[in-house]
Design a protein around this motif. Structure first.
Motif, PDB file in Angstrom:
ATOM      1  N   SER A  91      -0.814  10.468  -4.969  1.00 47.35           N
ATOM      2  CA  SER A  91      -0.390  10.744  -3.587  1.00 47.35           C
ATOM      3  C   SER A  91       0.039   9.250  -3.142  1.00 47.35           C
TER       4      SER A  91
ATOM      5  N   THR B  41      -9.240  -2.986  -1.252  1.00 43.31           N
ATOM      6  CA  THR B  41      -9.220  -3.364  -2.406  1.00 43.31           C
ATOM      7  C   THR B  41      -8.681  -4.625  -2.732  1.00 43.31           C
ATOM      8  N   HIS B  42      -7.549  -4.898  -1.928  1.00 42.56           N
ATOM      9  CA  HIS B  42      -6.638  -6.046  -2.302  1.00 42.56           C
ATOM     10  C   HIS B  42      -7.418  -7.199  -1.511  1.00 42.56           C
TER      11      HIS B  42
ATOM     12  N   SER C 200      -3.132  -6.396  -7.213  1.00 41.89           N
ATOM     13  CA  SER C 200      -3.635  -7.476  -6.640  1.00 41.89           C
ATOM     14  C   SER C 200      -3.813  -8.674  -7.434  1.00 41.89           C
TER      15      SER C 200
ATOM     16  N   MET D 274      -0.968  13.658   0.898  1.00 45.21           N
ATOM     17  CA  MET D 274      -1.943  14.714  -0.029  1.00 45.21           C
ATOM     18  C   MET D 274      -2.198  15.902   0.516  1.00 45.21           C
TER      19      MET D 274
ATOM     20  N   MET E 200      -4.933  -0.570  -7.596  1.00 46.90           N
ATOM     21  CA  MET E 200      -4.755  -1.710  -6.710  1.00 46.90           C
ATOM     22  C   MET E 200      -5.497  -3.170  -6.972  1.00 46.90           C
ATOM     23  N   LEU E 201      -6.454  -3.074  -7.714  1.00 44.32           N
ATOM     24  CA  LEU E 201      -6.983  -4.205  -8.290  1.00 44.32           C
ATOM     25  C   LEU E 201      -6.095  -4.906  -9.367  1.00 44.32           C
TER      26      LEU E 201
ATOM     27  N   SER F  21      -6.636   4.682  -6.661  1.00 47.91           N
ATOM     28  CA  SER F  21      -6.286   3.638  -5.805  1.00 47.91           C
ATOM     29  C   SER F  21      -6.898   2.275  -6.099  1.00 47.91           C
ATOM     30  N   VAL F  22      -8.107   2.330  -6.041  1.00 51.58           N
ATOM     31  CA  VAL F  22      -8.854   1.193  -6.455  1.00 51.58           C
ATOM     32  C   VAL F  22      -8.555   0.353  -7.581  1.00 51.58           C
TER      33      VAL F  22
ATOM     34  N   GLY G 215      -2.691   6.513  -3.069  1.00 53.39           N
ATOM     35  CA  GLY G 215      -3.920   6.267  -2.208  1.00 53.39           C
ATOM     36  C   GLY G 215      -3.704   5.859  -0.536  1.00 53.39           C
ATOM     37  N   THR G 216      -4.714   5.892   0.103  1.00 49.32           N
ATOM     38  CA  THR G 216      -4.458   5.663   1.666  1.00 49.32           C
ATOM     39  C   THR G 216      -4.187   4.011   1.673  1.00 49.32           C
ATOM     40  N   ILE G 217      -3.681   3.672   2.815  1.00 46.73           N
ATOM     41  CA  ILE G 217      -3.589   2.425   3.173  1.00 46.73           C
ATOM     42  C   ILE G 217      -4.976   1.585   3.207  1.00 46.73           C
ATOM     43  N   ALA G 218      -5.879   2.382   3.976  1.00 43.46           N
ATOM     44  CA  ALA G 218      -7.047   1.841   4.086  1.00 43.46           C
ATOM     45  C   ALA G 218      -7.921   1.366   2.754  1.00 43.46           C
ATOM     46  N   ILE G 219      -7.722   1.982   1.974  1.00 43.38           N
ATOM     47  CA  ILE G 219      -8.445   1.687   0.708  1.00 43.38           C
ATOM     48  C   ILE G 219      -7.585   0.671  -0.103  1.00 43.38           C
ATOM     49  N   ASN G 220      -6.436   0.625  -0.165  1.00 47.36           N
ATOM     50  CA  ASN G 220      -5.487  -0.094  -0.786  1.00 47.36           C
ATOM     51  C   ASN G 220      -5.889  -1.722  -0.065  1.00 47.36           C
TER      52      ASN G 220
ATOM     53  N   GLY H 176       0.145   7.300   1.534  1.00 50.75           N
ATOM     54  CA  GLY H 176      -0.983   7.412   2.437  1.00 50.75           C
ATOM     55  C   GLY H 176      -1.472   9.151   2.776  1.00 50.75           C
ATOM     56  N   GLY H 177      -2.733   8.954   3.333  1.00 50.09           N
ATOM     57  CA  GLY H 177      -3.127  10.253   3.508  1.00 50.09           C
ATOM     58  C   GLY H 177      -2.681  11.594   3.562  1.00 50.09           C
TER      59      GLY H 177
ATOM     60  N   SER I 191       0.802  -1.157   0.057  1.00 50.83           N
ATOM     61  CA  SER I 191      -0.132   0.157   0.171  1.00 50.83           C
ATOM     62  C   SER I 191       0.741   1.282  -0.152  1.00 50.83           C
TER      63      SER I 191
ATOM     64  N   GLY J  25      -5.602  11.850  -6.045  1.00 54.08           N
ATOM     65  CA  GLY J  25      -5.725  10.356  -5.781  1.00 54.08           C
ATOM     66  C   GLY J  25      -4.591   9.709  -6.465  1.00 54.08           C
TER      67      GLY J  25
END
Lengths: 195, 181
Positions: B19, A76-77, B96, B26, B92-93, B88-89, A68-73, B22-23, A63, B16
């Motif tokens: 970055s 998603t994974h 993954s 940003m 990450m998909l 990020s979705v 993006g943020t760790i939470a979303i990553n 992490g948060g 992540s 998005g």
């Protein structure tokens, strides 16, 4: 009776479970980023048994390297491994929905006056709690993630670099590359020591 | 209205996408973009940021919801948050899928074998940083004993009740904070 049966079946569905699990994490995720790790440990490892501690560490290091943020990553994974692409999207939605609900309500209810004394005190209490919970996570991850003396070398070097002000992404990338190089050079020996 | 929404999507998607880490990384991007579009001054954004930190949820997502609402109402909030999460979705998909494919590969084992202790160090460092800001005032001589007391109380609870739910601990610590501090 019949509606109960239907509801039971719906709540067993993997996509519904993914959404609900991450919704729960999202609602109690104070402080952002690493503060969610104790929650993830409890929900995903102990309760649902979707991943183990090693996989959680892999997800976290991954992540850091993707935007993006760790939470979303993480959502998603894990969603993707358990319920394909739809699972990934649904789990991420679970993380986002609490932000949307709470902040939208606060925007219209509290307006400009959200600097309340009580909220400040409660949040300071929560931060004290976060420190304790992160300590425990570090302890349990340490016990499962450290293998062989070379792990301790990596751990101490990374910590030293962070204290000297190195950027986390730089630390992770350097760590990954040196892991690869060591494997390439001393392949068999390090495999026995299982870094 | 439509133009506002499209601008929100574009700006938050861009943030998005770029970055890493992490948060909080940003924040500078947020400030630059908001001032450019005249959505919010950096002073005002600092207030929003403290709200975002005190409420549950990812800090960046919370800020996006707030700013989206202030620009284009509830729809704006939804659109901004969605646009911030989308890159990020998507990335990450793809990642993954790659991770699942190389699951048992020796190179992956080697790389992640060294990344695990590094990641533990990162988590520990984050914990130390939060601890430093929470237990000490402006200087290290300014120790906040009451806050340390709450932490000890939580630690005892956590140790005493092995299978305790972290959510319960969070609620407990919030109550303790209101009562003691």
């Amino acid at each position: 009776m019949e509606s109960k049966l239907v509801f039971g079946r719906i709540s067993e569905h993997i996509h519904v479970q993914l959404f609900l699990s991450f919704l729960k994490v999202g609602f109690f995720m104070f402080g952002g980023g690493y503060a969610m790790i104790p929650l993830l440990e409890r929900e995903l490892i102990e309760k649902k048994k979707w991943i183990d501690k090693g996989e959680l560490l892999e997800i976290i290091s991954f992540s850091q390297m993707t935007p993006g943020t760790i939470a979303i990553n993480a959502a998603t994974h894990i969603g993707n491994t358990k319920g394909k692409a739809l699972g990934g999207v649904v789990a991420s939605l679970g993380i986002i929905v609490p932000s949307l609900l709470i902040i939208t309500i606060l925007y219209y209810v509290a307006g400009n006056h959200f600097e309340s004394d009580i909220v400040q005190k409660a949040f300071t209490g929560i931060r004290a709690c976060l420190v304790v919970m992160i300590c425990r996570s570090v302890y349990t991850l340490f016990r499962s993630g450290m293998r062989g003396s070379i792990s301790y070398v990596f751990f101490l070097l990374a910590l030293l670099a962070l204290f000297c002000g190195a950027h986390p992404i730089l630390v992770i990338v350097t760590g990954g590359i040196s892991g690869f190089v060591i494997w390439k050079w001393f392949g068999h020996r390090t495999k026995k020591a299982s870094i | 209205m439509i133009m506002d929404l499209l601008t929100l999507i574009w700006v938050f998607f861009k943030i998005g996408l770029f970055s890493f880490g992490g948060g909080l990384t940003m924040v500078p991007l947020f400030i630059i973009e908001f001032e450019k579009h005249g959505w919010m001054t950096s002073d005002r954004f600092m207030d929003v940021l403290s709200l975002a930190q005190m409420t549950p949820g990812a800090i960046a997502m919370n800020s996006a919801t707030y700013v989206g609402n202030s620009v284009a109402g509830v729809t704006g909030g939804v659109v901004a948050t969605g646009a911030l999460a989308a890159p990020s979705v998507i990335i990450m998909l793809l990642m993954s899928r790659f991770l699942m494919k190389v699951k048992e590969h020796p190179i992956k084992e080697a790389v992640f074998g060294s990344l695990k202790p590094v990641t533990i160090a990162l988590i520990m460092f984050a914990g130390l940083q939060i601890g430093e800001n929470t237990f000490f005032g402006d200087t290290f001589t300014n120790i906040r004993w009451k806050v340390i007391g709450i932490a000890l109380f939580i630690a005892v609870c956590q140790y005493g009740l092995k299978k305790i739910n972290p959510i319960f601990l969070i609620v407990l610590s919030a109550i303790a904070g209101v009562l003691v501090l």
